[in-house]
Design a protein around this motif. Structure first.
Motif, PDB file in Angstrom:
ATOM      1  N   GLU A 125     -26.378 -71.226 -68.949  1.00  0.00           N
ATOM      2  CA  GLU A 125     -27.324 -71.283 -70.078  1.00  0.00           C
ATOM      3  C   GLU A 125     -28.432 -72.293 -69.805  1.00  0.00           C
ATOM      4  O   GLU A 125     -29.605 -72.029 -70.061  1.00  0.00           O
ATOM      5  N   GLN A 128     -30.853 -70.878 -67.287  1.00  0.00           N
ATOM      6  CA  GLN A 128     -31.713 -69.869 -67.903  1.00  0.00           C
ATOM      7  C   GLN A 128     -32.797 -70.524 -68.745  1.00  0.00           C
ATOM      8  O   GLN A 128     -33.962 -70.114 -68.703  1.00  0.00           O
ATOM      9  N   ARG A 129     -32.439 -71.533 -69.503  1.00  0.00           N
ATOM     10  CA  ARG A 129     -33.434 -72.236 -70.323  1.00  0.00           C
ATOM     11  C   ARG A 129     -34.463 -72.943 -69.454  1.00  0.00           C
ATOM     12  O   ARG A 129     -35.643 -72.959 -69.770  1.00  0.00           O
ATOM     13  N   LYS A 132     -36.847 -70.352 -68.016  1.00  0.00           N
ATOM     14  CA  LYS A 132     -37.779 -69.898 -69.064  1.00  0.00           C
ATOM     15  C   LYS A 132     -38.848 -70.944 -69.308  1.00  0.00           C
ATOM     16  O   LYS A 132     -40.009 -70.624 -69.508  1.00  0.00           O
TER      17      LYS A 132
END
Length: 137
Positions: A125, A128-129, A132
């Motif tokens: 997670e 992924q953050r 982004k």
């Protein structure tokens, strides 16, 4: 049966959200750590498909297991082999305790590895953050 488990999981998550929202905000990092604990509880509950009755029995044993594991890691840092041996003995000890609650070997094995699975999910997670965030710049 599946609907009951989904309902129980959602109920647990809602209770955790309301509990963390009710925490005082003047304590530094307390809400963040409470949020992580809540997320971990929801993750473990989902992974093990705990019923309400199982959860009431499971969490005290699980907290004892993680506390002993943390203490062992702190005390045996200098001797890796001794630490691994003690960790194996601790897992064997708690395996029988978890078996009484979870009933199947598959669920017991998952209980003994769920910390690692949670950390993998958290790392994924965060990656992924981060990716982004890099794309937005």
């Amino acid at each position: 049966m599946m609907m009951k488990q989904i309902f129980n999981s959602l109920l647990l998550i809602c209770c955790l959200v309301f509990t963390t929202q009710a925490q005082p905000t003047d304590a530094p990092s307390a809400p963040a750590s409470q949020n992580i604990i809540g997320l971990k509880m929801a993750f473990v509950t989902k992974q093990l498909a705990l019923t309400n009755e199982e959860a009431q029995k499971f969490w005290p044993v699980y907290y004892g297991y993680t506390a002993e594991l943390r203490k062992l890691r702190q005390n045996k840092k200098e001797d890796v082999l001794a630490m691994e041996e003690d960790m194996l003995n601790l897992r064997k000890k708690y395996r029988s305790e978890f078996k009484k609650i979870l009933n199947t070997d598959d669920r017991v094995n998952k209980a003994l590895t769920v910390d690692r699975d949670f950390m993998i999910a958290v790392r994924k997670e965060l990656q992924q953050r981060k990716s982004k965030g890099l794309r937005k710049q």
